[in-house]
Design a protein around this motif. Structure first.
Motif, mmCIF file in Angstrom:
data_model
loop_
_atom_site.group_PDB
_atom_site.id
_atom_site.type_symbol
_atom_site.label_atom_id
_atom_site.label_comp_id
_atom_site.label_asym_id
_atom_site.label_seq_id
_atom_site.Cartn_x
_atom_site.Cartn_y
_atom_site.Cartn_z
ATOM 1 N N PRO A 69 0.748 -1.295 -0.087
ATOM 2 C CA PRO A 69 -0.132 0.121 -0.003
ATOM 3 C C PRO A 69 1.024 1.216 0.127
ATOM 4 C CG PRO A 69 0.121 -0.935 2.015
ATOM 5 C CD PRO A 69 0.739 -2.071 1.182
ATOM 6 N N VAL A 70 0.501 2.135 -0.722
ATOM 7 C CA VAL A 70 1.065 3.498 -0.931
ATOM 8 C C VAL A 70 0.034 4.474 -0.606
ATOM 9 C CG1 VAL A 70 2.189 5.070 -2.586
ATOM 10 C CG2 VAL A 70 2.757 2.725 -2.657
ATOM 11 N N VAL A 71 0.478 5.575 0.216
ATOM 12 C CA VAL A 71 -0.687 6.571 0.671
ATOM 13 C C VAL A 71 -0.080 7.887 0.081
ATOM 14 C CG1 VAL A 71 -1.735 7.780 2.372
ATOM 15 C CG2 VAL A 71 -1.590 5.497 2.382
ATOM 16 N N LEU A 72 -0.552 8.566 -0.608
ATOM 17 C CA LEU A 72 -0.255 10.103 -1.190
ATOM 18 C C LEU A 72 -0.780 11.214 -0.411
ATOM 19 C CD1 LEU A 72 -0.960 8.792 -5.032
ATOM 20 C CD2 LEU A 72 1.176 8.498 -3.681
ATOM 21 N N ILE A 73 0.020 12.073 -0.195
ATOM 22 C CA ILE A 73 -0.500 13.170 0.531
ATOM 23 C C ILE A 73 -0.226 14.618 -0.080
ATOM 24 C CG2 ILE A 73 -0.505 14.311 3.020
ATOM 25 C CD1 ILE A 73 0.974 11.661 3.724
ATOM 26 N N HIS A 74 -0.911 15.191 -0.293
ATOM 27 C CA HIS A 74 -0.740 16.420 -1.249
ATOM 28 C C HIS A 74 -0.143 17.781 -0.310
ATOM 29 C CE1 HIS A 74 -4.351 18.532 0.592
ATOM 30 N NE2 HIS A 74 -4.889 17.420 0.530
ATOM 31 N N GLY A 75 -0.031 18.688 -1.048
ATOM 32 C CA GLY A 75 0.459 19.991 -0.471
ATOM 33 C C GLY A 75 -0.659 20.916 -0.335
ATOM 34 N N PHE A 76 -0.292 22.230 -0.056
ATOM 35 C CA PHE A 76 -1.138 23.482 0.341
ATOM 36 C C PHE A 76 -2.017 23.812 -0.750
ATOM 37 C CE2 PHE A 76 -1.882 27.907 0.575
ATOM 38 C CZ PHE A 76 -2.723 27.915 1.942
ATOM 39 N N ALA A 98 -4.829 8.122 -2.295
ATOM 40 C CA ALA A 98 -4.479 9.633 -2.125
ATOM 41 C C ALA A 98 -5.628 10.228 -1.442
ATOM 42 C CB ALA A 98 -4.436 10.102 -3.725
ATOM 43 N N LEU A 99 -4.987 10.798 -0.300
ATOM 44 C CA LEU A 99 -6.107 11.276 0.638
ATOM 45 C C LEU A 99 -6.317 12.905 0.540
ATOM 46 C CD1 LEU A 99 -7.270 11.019 3.508
ATOM 47 C CD2 LEU A 99 -4.954 11.239 4.632
ATOM 48 N N ASP A 100 -7.374 13.490 0.865
ATOM 49 C CA ASP A 100 -7.724 14.752 0.904
ATOM 50 C C ASP A 100 -7.312 15.303 2.341
ATOM 51 O OD1 ASP A 100 -8.018 15.116 -1.916
ATOM 52 O OD2 ASP A 100 -10.298 15.609 -1.519
ATOM 53 N N VAL A 138 3.921 8.695 0.860
ATOM 54 C CA VAL A 138 4.407 9.562 -0.221
ATOM 55 C C VAL A 138 3.894 11.090 -0.226
ATOM 56 C CG1 VAL A 138 4.899 10.188 -2.692
ATOM 57 C CG2 VAL A 138 4.833 7.667 -1.779
ATOM 58 N N GLY A 139 4.604 12.107 -0.049
ATOM 59 C CA GLY A 139 4.210 13.590 0.200
ATOM 60 C C GLY A 139 4.819 14.634 -0.740
ATOM 61 N N ASN A 140 4.440 15.657 -1.053
ATOM 62 C CA ASN A 140 4.711 16.784 -1.742
ATOM 63 C C ASN A 140 4.438 17.976 -0.824
ATOM 64 O OD1 ASN A 140 3.505 19.093 -4.203
ATOM 65 N ND2 ASN A 140 5.738 18.385 -4.061
ATOM 66 N N SER A 141 5.500 18.859 -0.582
ATOM 67 C CA SER A 141 5.536 20.149 0.064
ATOM 68 C C SER A 141 5.158 19.757 1.652
ATOM 69 C CB SER A 141 4.637 21.006 -0.572
ATOM 70 O OG SER A 141 4.540 22.454 -0.071
ATOM 71 N N ILE A 142 3.874 20.521 2.006
ATOM 72 C CA ILE A 142 3.509 20.065 3.527
ATOM 73 C C ILE A 142 2.915 18.628 3.579
ATOM 74 C CG2 ILE A 142 2.808 22.495 4.035
ATOM 75 C CD1 ILE A 142 0.027 21.828 3.634
ATOM 76 N N GLY A 143 2.856 18.019 2.499
ATOM 77 C CA GLY A 143 2.210 16.686 2.488
ATOM 78 C C GLY A 143 3.542 15.776 3.059
#
Length: 344
Positions: A69-76, A98-100, A138-143
């Motif tokens: 499993p891979v969880v994707l976390i977005h940025g601001f 991919a989580l909001d 997996v996160g980008n920026s604040i993610g």
């Protein structure tokens, strides 16, 4: 397999996908391997699911039926939609979520005190109760920063962390660390107190009645598109579907309150302070033309040097890429993540 995730440095070449070319829109689309934006937009809301956390409704997307499993976390300011290409590519070999984050996308936007620990707890709960087994975050920026928080708080929920241009705090009020600008010229050090004054003024303005008209002015499609084009390196990636995914969330009733709370809230601890408690393998991906978290500034320099001081840490720098490299040039980023996750 662990040898493949040992400390190393590498520069990853840009994948040639007609970036910045003057070819027609149709020929540019034909040169790309990933789904068209209209396809992603059509499927986007249909694949959304929700779950309850602390009385709030949280949205997420899920693809893939097998694999780690891979969880994707977005940025601001964005949402799980920005991982449109990773959902397709990574789900070929993995279960991908991919989580909001609360406050963004289709998740609830409550009027409460936001902080990094709040999103940390959301991610930990998501892994425990929706994914139901330890996951690669997996996160980008604040993610990325949220992923570090989660891995530090509950190491057993995380099998690996992928950081895409990690942020230093929840907002621009990034905590200053001793020695931040050691070795930098006097002009850099002189800017810091000025920048702090500017941030204090912004903080004050956001808590006055002036803030709402300002927010209304920046959430329209033209402003959002212009802001994204200042961050993305490939203008064609700033398409209508991406812009609309942000504007739609910004039009919701709770959007303004969440926006103010997040920008005026505490920045939280820096990644450097959390890192001793992060035990899992780590992949650091960075665009060397990122103007938000530049690789030659203190935070960027910390991550550029981290593989020298931390085991099981891999760094790959992408020439010519910016802050949102996973959506800006997915053809280059996705294979790197796939290979690394597959080796865990």
């Amino acid at each position: 397999k662990m040898a493949s995730v040992s400390s190393c440095r590498a520069t990853w070449p840009r994948v040639p996908i007609s970036r910045r070319s003057k070819a027609s829109a149709s020929s540019r689309r034909a040169s790309r391997w990933y789904a068209s934006s209209s396809d992603v937009a059509t499927k986007g809301d249909a694949e959304l699911a929700t779950y309850r956390w602390n009385g709030m409704e949280c949205a997420y997307r899920q693809r893939g039926t097998s694999g780690k499993p891979v969880v994707l976390i977005h940025g601001f300011g964005v949402s799980s939609f920005q991982y449109r290409e990773q959902l397709s590519a990574l789900s070929e070999t993995n279960r991908v979520y991919a989580l909001d984050l609360v406050g963004f996308g289709k998740s609830d936007q409550p009027d409460l005190e936001y902080c990094m620990e709040f999103w940390r707890d959301q991610v930990v709960d998501f892994v425990d109760n929706v994914v139901s087994e330890p996951a690669v975050l997996v996160g980008n920026s604040i993610g990325s920063l949220t992923a570090i928080h989660a891995a530090a708080k509950k190491p057993e929920c995380t099998t690996g962390v992928v950081l895409l241009n990690c942020a230093g705090g929840m907002n621009n009020k990034v905590k200053r660390m001793p020695g931040d600008f050691d070795g930098f010229g006097w002009q850099y050090k002189a800017v810091v107190p000025i920048f702090n004054v500017v941030l204090a003024i912004i903080d004050f303005v956001l808590k006055t009645p002036v803030a709402k008209p300002l927010f209304d002015n920046v959430r329209n499609e033209e402003s959002v598109r212009n802001a994204l084009q200042g961050v993305y390196k490939d203008p064609s990636r700033v398409d209508d579907a991406l812009v609309q995914s942000i504007c739609t969330a910004a039009e919701r009733d709770g959007a303004f309150g969440a926006f103010v709370r997040i920008l005026t809230g505490p920045p939280g601890p820096r990644p450097e302070e959390l890192m001793p408690d992060v035990k899992c393998p780590m992949l650091i991906l960075w665009g060397d033309e990122d103007s938000i978290t530049p690789p030659d500034f203190p935070l960027g320099q910390y991550f550029m040097k981290l593989p020298d001081n931390r085991p099981k840490t891999t760094l790959k720098v992408f020439p010519g890429e910016g802050h949102c490299l996973q959506d800006d040039n997915p053809g280059a980023v996705n294979p790197v993540i796939q290979e690394w996750v597959g080796a865990l």
